[in-house]
Design an enzyme around this catalytic site. Structure first.
Site, mmCIF file in Angstrom:
data_model
loop_
_atom_site.group_PDB
_atom_site.id
_atom_site.type_symbol
_atom_site.label_atom_id
_atom_site.label_comp_id
_atom_site.label_asym_id
_atom_site.label_seq_id
_atom_site.Cartn_x
_atom_site.Cartn_y
_atom_site.Cartn_z
ATOM 1 N N ASP A 1 9.629 -10.879 2.661
ATOM 2 C CA ASP A 1 9.780 -12.361 2.793
ATOM 3 C C ASP A 1 10.700 -13.084 3.679
ATOM 4 O O ASP A 1 12.162 -12.675 4.251
ATOM 5 C CB ASP A 1 11.021 -12.551 1.122
ATOM 6 C CG ASP A 1 11.241 -14.122 1.114
ATOM 7 O OD1 ASP A 1 10.747 -14.473 1.171
ATOM 8 O OD2 ASP A 1 11.211 -13.996 -0.667
ATOM 9 N N LYS B 1 14.111 -21.016 5.173
ATOM 10 C CA LYS B 1 15.448 -21.916 5.327
ATOM 11 C C LYS B 1 16.494 -21.472 6.013
ATOM 12 O O LYS B 1 16.886 -19.957 5.828
ATOM 13 C CB LYS B 1 16.140 -22.198 3.689
ATOM 14 C CG LYS B 1 14.990 -23.367 3.184
ATOM 15 C CD LYS B 1 15.729 -23.349 1.808
ATOM 16 C CE LYS B 1 14.784 -24.266 1.042
ATOM 17 N NZ LYS B 1 15.104 -24.529 -0.513
ATOM 18 N N ASP C 1 1.967 -12.692 8.230
ATOM 19 C CA ASP C 1 1.398 -13.402 8.238
ATOM 20 C C ASP C 1 2.316 -14.682 8.187
ATOM 21 O O ASP C 1 1.468 -15.555 9.140
ATOM 22 C CB ASP C 1 0.699 -13.305 7.183
ATOM 23 C CG ASP C 1 1.383 -14.420 5.725
ATOM 24 O OD1 ASP C 1 2.287 -13.376 5.290
ATOM 25 O OD2 ASP C 1 0.936 -15.435 5.157
ATOM 26 N N THR D 1 -2.193 -3.614 3.867
ATOM 27 C CA THR D 1 -1.950 -3.913 2.174
ATOM 28 C C THR D 1 -2.826 -4.915 1.821
ATOM 29 O O THR D 1 -3.132 -4.869 1.271
ATOM 30 C CB THR D 1 -0.362 -4.303 2.664
ATOM 31 O OG1 THR D 1 -0.033 -5.505 2.758
ATOM 32 C CG2 THR D 1 0.461 -3.657 3.609
#
Length: 213
Positions: free
Chosen positions: A118, A122, A154, A191
């Protein structure tokens, strides 16, 4: 990405303590005994549905692989894949990666993988990124001296942030790729996310960060 809840997942996991280790704190310092060999131990944080770790285990049978994933509804898919094709060199943990120093002894792990973590874009969430310095400190504690952290993503922002974070921490960077699938790197195991993103034409970023000896 929103996780589809599988209310049966925790029960399914509990039925297979031989694969998804229920109390990893009790195994700290003894993982090679659980695997019943003295092979290197590699750890993937955020193992998802298990395609990468199971693919790596097939490719490298003389390495022990442990995958950690916090979401029961996700890791149960990795368990199901394992049950279809059991691999003696794979174990899973349904745990929070923030606690890895509770699960692994000093220098017990040889290599680590962070795949499509993840990005927490922010600024106020910086400390949640798995390449933030507090996580790097935990990795350094469990990795052998000179241990390697392998990163794939990515997300260009996370990749650039991670390169800076690694450098500030004093890690040596190797094999930096801004477009992995266009590179000459031949040992890549994809993956699920990687396949999905690359099919959309998105670039995959990769690097290796080596901790001091």
């Amino acid at each position: 990405m929103r996780v589809r809840n599988k209310p049966w997942a925790k029960d399914k996991i509990a039925e297979h303590p031989e694969v998804v280790i229920p109390n990893p704190m009790d195994v700290k310092g003894h993982w090679r005994e659980v695997f019943k060999n003295d092979h290197p131990v590699h750890l993937e944080i955020g193992t998802g549905k298990g395609q990468f770790i199971l693919g790596m285990a097939k490719q490298y049978p003389m390495i022990n692989f442990i995958g950690i994933e916090i979401e029961a509804s996700i890791i149960v898919s990795a368990l199901e894949k394992w049950l279809e094709e059991p691999l003696a060199n794979v174990l899973l943990l349904n745990e929070n990666a923030e606690q890895i120093t509770d699960f692994f002894a000093e220098h017990e792990v040889d290599d680590m993988y962070l795949n499509f973590s993840d990005p927490w874009p922010k600024n106020r969430h910086e400390k949640r990124r798995l390449t933030y310095r507090s996580f790097l400190k935990s990795y350094e504690a469990i990795l052998k001296p000179g241990g390697r952290l392998n990163l794939k993503t990515d997300n260009q922002g996370l990749f650039e942030y991670s390169l800076e974070s690694f450098s500030k921490y004093g890690l040596q960077l190797e094999h930096i790729s801004l477009d992995l699938h266009a590179s000459d790197y031949k040992e890549n195991v994809k993956t699920e996310y990687e396949e999905k993103f690359s099919q959309k034409g998105q670039r995959i970023y990769r690097c290796e960060a080596i901790f001091p000896q």
